[in-house]
Motif scaffolding. Sequence first.
Motif, PDB file in Angstrom:
ATOM      1  N   UNK A  71      -2.332  12.626   3.895  1.00 21.67           N
ATOM      2  CA  UNK A  71      -1.267  11.697   3.557  1.00 21.67           C
ATOM      3  C   UNK A  71      -1.654  10.687   2.498  1.00 21.67           C
ATOM      4  N   UNK A  72      -2.856  10.775   1.946  1.00 24.68           N
ATOM      5  CA  UNK A  72      -3.350   9.811   0.967  1.00 24.68           C
ATOM      6  C   UNK A  72      -2.983  10.223  -0.457  1.00 24.68           C
ATOM      7  N   UNK A  73      -2.624   9.226  -1.262  1.00 28.27           N
ATOM      8  CA  UNK A  73      -2.358   9.438  -2.687  1.00 28.27           C
ATOM      9  C   UNK A  73      -3.141   8.384  -3.469  1.00 28.27           C
ATOM     10  N   UNK A  74      -4.457   8.530  -3.568  1.00 27.29           N
ATOM     11  CA  UNK A  74      -5.288   7.488  -4.180  1.00 27.29           C
ATOM     12  C   UNK A  74      -5.028   7.314  -5.670  1.00 27.29           C
ATOM     13  N   UNK A  75      -5.203   6.072  -6.134  1.00 25.98           N
ATOM     14  CA  UNK A  75      -5.047   5.773  -7.558  1.00 25.98           C
ATOM     15  C   UNK A  75      -6.252   6.266  -8.349  1.00 25.98           C
ATOM     16  N   UNK A  76      -7.434   6.242  -7.716  1.00 29.56           N
ATOM     17  CA  UNK A  76      -8.660   6.667  -8.392  1.00 29.56           C
ATOM     18  C   UNK A  76      -9.024   8.066  -7.903  1.00 29.56           C
ATOM     19  N   UNK A 107      -4.867   1.066   1.631  1.00 28.67           N
ATOM     20  CA  UNK A 107      -4.460   2.448   1.373  1.00 28.67           C
ATOM     21  C   UNK A 107      -4.953   3.363   2.493  1.00 28.67           C
ATOM     22  N   UNK A 108      -6.216   3.186   2.887  1.00 25.55           N
ATOM     23  CA  UNK A 108      -6.815   4.029   3.913  1.00 25.55           C
ATOM     24  C   UNK A 108      -6.081   3.911   5.245  1.00 25.55           C
TER      25      UNK A 108
END
Length: 230
Positions: A71-76, A107-108
Amino acid sequence: MTAPAQATLAVSTVIFALRSDAESDFKTLWLPLVRRTREPFLGQWALPGGGLPAGEELAMAAARTLRETTGLTPKYLEQLYTFGDPGRSPGGRVVSVVYWALVQSDEAAHAVVGDNVQWFPADRLPDLAFDHNRIVEYALWRLRTKVEYSRIAHAFLGETFTLAQLRDVHEAVLQKALDPANFRRTVESSGTVVDTGERVAGARHRPPRLYRYNDSVRAVALGPLGPSIG
């Protein structure tokens, strides 16, 4: 003459986040793992990832599999390394293009967690499927060599941050407590951060100052960040 078997191309992602740890006096690096639901390595933990469909770009595949599993969409999100040893998968040769992602704590907190997705401390992992322990060790080495000469710590922070928050990142990555006064002197003298003139809102007594990275100064090595404490 038998034709050589074709290698399968896959993507995997190492995701690091800072979290509090009951076994440490400071925040440490954690990462999410997914439980294998099929052979090989049925039931073992592994890095998020999957095969590469025809026509899909590598970075897009890494982002998609990460989103679908955690479900994560990290910027980095950056390509880390390619692992392709012939014996790394018992089912045939698999070449994995590995990405790494650094996420902020907020975010996490949005990551999917359940029976098949759990967070683990990066330095205390179980035996993982394939060569994923080796991949995580390589990612940790890269992160620890980069944190003192690049702005990679910024990926764990917001646009503005306190020096204590920046020190938290360095302590988590380097796995040692740093002297606060020496850390402050080293960072401020490097010119890589700028005092915004603002302070943390709502803090009692003397609210800490907020800083940002100085975009006009090229990243420089911070050098030794002071003796560890204890």
